[in-house]
Each structure stands twice: as C-alpha cells, then as structure tokens.
Design a protein around this motif. Structure first.
Motif, PDB file in Angstrom:
ATOM      1  N   VAL A 261      -6.477   2.908  -5.014  1.00  0.00           N
ATOM      2  CA  VAL A 261      -7.696   2.306  -4.170  1.00  0.00           C
ATOM      3  C   VAL A 261      -8.980   3.200  -4.193  1.00  0.00           C
ATOM      4  O   VAL A 261      -8.530   4.397  -4.499  1.00  0.00           O
ATOM      5  N   GLY A 262      -9.811   2.825  -3.502  1.00  0.00           N
ATOM      6  CA  GLY A 262     -10.938   3.611  -3.464  1.00  0.00           C
ATOM      7  C   GLY A 262     -10.771   5.164  -2.975  1.00  0.00           C
ATOM      8  O   GLY A 262     -11.605   6.320  -3.522  1.00  0.00           O
ATOM      9  N   ASP A 263     -10.054   5.579  -2.134  1.00  0.00           N
ATOM     10  CA  ASP A 263      -9.856   6.629  -1.586  1.00  0.00           C
ATOM     11  C   ASP A 263      -9.152   7.866  -2.622  1.00  0.00           C
ATOM     12  O   ASP A 263      -9.212   9.144  -2.356  1.00  0.00           O
TER      13      ASP A 263
ATOM     14  N   SER B 215      -2.649   3.843  -3.464  1.00  0.00           N
ATOM     15  CA  SER B 215      -2.718   2.830  -4.506  1.00  0.00           C
ATOM     16  C   SER B 215      -1.959   1.554  -3.978  1.00  0.00           C
ATOM     17  O   SER B 215      -1.250   1.593  -2.954  1.00  0.00           O
ATOM     18  N   ARG B 216      -2.602   0.407  -4.664  1.00  0.00           N
ATOM     19  CA  ARG B 216      -2.053  -0.895  -4.171  1.00  0.00           C
ATOM     20  C   ARG B 216      -1.254  -1.526  -5.113  1.00  0.00           C
ATOM     21  O   ARG B 216      -1.414  -1.563  -6.402  1.00  0.00           O
ATOM     22  N   ILE B 217      -0.133  -1.959  -5.010  1.00  0.00           N
ATOM     23  CA  ILE B 217       0.738  -2.448  -5.842  1.00  0.00           C
ATOM     24  C   ILE B 217       1.055  -4.191  -5.297  1.00  0.00           C
ATOM     25  O   ILE B 217       1.136  -4.354  -4.178  1.00  0.00           O
ATOM     26  N   THR B 218       0.619  -4.998  -6.250  1.00  0.00           N
ATOM     27  CA  THR B 218       0.596  -6.261  -6.143  1.00  0.00           C
ATOM     28  C   THR B 218       1.859  -6.814  -7.005  1.00  0.00           C
ATOM     29  O   THR B 218       2.017  -6.692  -8.180  1.00  0.00           O
TER      30      THR B 218
ATOM     31  N   LEU C 180       0.864  -1.070   0.036  1.00  0.00           N
ATOM     32  CA  LEU C 180       0.134   0.031   0.170  1.00  0.00           C
ATOM     33  C   LEU C 180       0.903   1.084  -0.130  1.00  0.00           C
ATOM     34  O   LEU C 180       1.806   1.241   0.949  1.00  0.00           O
ATOM     35  N   VAL C 181       0.843   2.024  -1.034  1.00  0.00           N
ATOM     36  CA  VAL C 181       1.711   3.135  -1.072  1.00  0.00           C
ATOM     37  C   VAL C 181       0.571   4.682  -1.290  1.00  0.00           C
ATOM     38  O   VAL C 181      -0.297   4.477  -1.530  1.00  0.00           O
ATOM     39  N   GLU C 182       1.400   5.590  -0.939  1.00  0.00           N
ATOM     40  CA  GLU C 182       0.552   6.945  -1.353  1.00  0.00           C
ATOM     41  C   GLU C 182       0.791   7.155  -2.750  1.00  0.00           C
ATOM     42  O   GLU C 182       1.405   6.613  -3.637  1.00  0.00           O
TER      43      GLU C 182
END
Length: 172
Positions: free
Chosen positions: A38-40, A44-47, A8-10
């Motif tokens: 992501v929603g907000d 962002s989510r990095i997978t 999870l990153v800015e």
C-alpha cells in the motif's frame, strides 16, 4: 459460504508464505489471492477469497491475528464493499472475427491492449460475474489464453483500514 478477507500486514519477506502456510496447515483452501504494497511502503494488503461457515472463518481470522506480521484482518463479506477483478484474454482475431471481438469488448466496457495480425489481448475489469460472462462470449471465437488476478476488495465509505478503521484524513 464465500468470504472475502482483507488482511493488512507488515511489508516484509515471508509474510505471504506464512499466511498461505496457516491455511495449508489447517486444511483451508484459498480460492483467490492478491497482494501488493500500500502507499506507505511499510505495509501490504492481502485480499483473499475462501469458503467456510462462520465458525471456520472466525477461526481463520483468530489464527491470522496471531501471526506477528499481521496488523489487521477484516471480513468484508457482510459489509458494504467494492470488489473488482482484472482479466486479460488473448483471442484469435483473424480478419473475419476482428469486428466481433471488438463488439464484445465494447459491450463489456473493456479494451484491446494488444493487437497482432491474428490476435487481440482484451483487458476486462469488474465483478467475477462480468468477467465470466465476457469470457463465455469470447470462447466460441477462439480463446488462446486467459489470466485473472483474483479479487481486490475495499470497504466502502470514509473509513480506512488501519488502527480500528479511523476516519480517513481529508485531503486539502
């Protein structure tokens, strides 16, 4: 051993470059990578999928935590999680092969998302093994082009990734 990391990153410019640079500078390989807000809109989510023994993965996680825009890192490999991948396959579909392409698409619960007089584009989602199996059946029919997203993954259960995996809020 294969590991799936959820980071999870800015959501700011250059974050992906910094994460990829961390891997590159240390000689680690990224085998799969997906990223999206992501929603907000602020995170962002990095997978990412990488290979290494437990010591190497531990070092990667420690180094990721040192990056300023990184909020959280979780190794989902040994935790209950759901993972999926998306693949688009353009297949030759001349008159005599159209039914066979549709049959294979149906077997894999995929769908045709584009059709021309000579090709179909089939959308397949699921595990990497499922996508590989579908592709293996479509290849003899004439695969023209393939695009795959890489894995997306999420821990199972009611907990969420943020602030120590607190309980997710209950929607009313």
């Amino acid at each position: 051993m294969k590991h799936i990391l959820s980071v999870l990153v800015e959501n700011e410019a250059g974050v992906l470059s910094r994460v990829a640079g961390l891997f590159s500078a240390r000689g680690f390989n990224i085998d799969g990578l997906t990223v999206a807000p992501v929603g907000d809109g602020e995170t962002s989510r990095i997978t990412l999928e990488t290979y290494g023994d437990d010591n190497i993965i531990e070092q990667i996680i420690k180094q990721l935590h040192k990056l300023v825009p990184v909020i959280q890192v979780h190794d989902l490999t040994d935790r209950p999680h759901v993972e999926r991948e998306l693949m688009l396959v353009k297949v030759e579909a001349e008159r005599d092969m159209r039914a066979e392409v549709l049959r294979i698409a149906d077997i894999f619960r995929s769908r045709v998302v584009d059709a021309t007089s000579s090709t179909f584009v089939v959308e397949v989602t699921g595990s990497s093994d499922k996508l590989d199996a579908c592709l293996n059946l479509l290849e003899p029919l004439g695969v023209v082009e393939v695009v795959r997203t890489g894995k997306v993954a999420m821990a199972r259960g009611a907990k969420r990734m943020r602030e120590g995996l607190k309980e997710a809020p209950v929607k009313k």
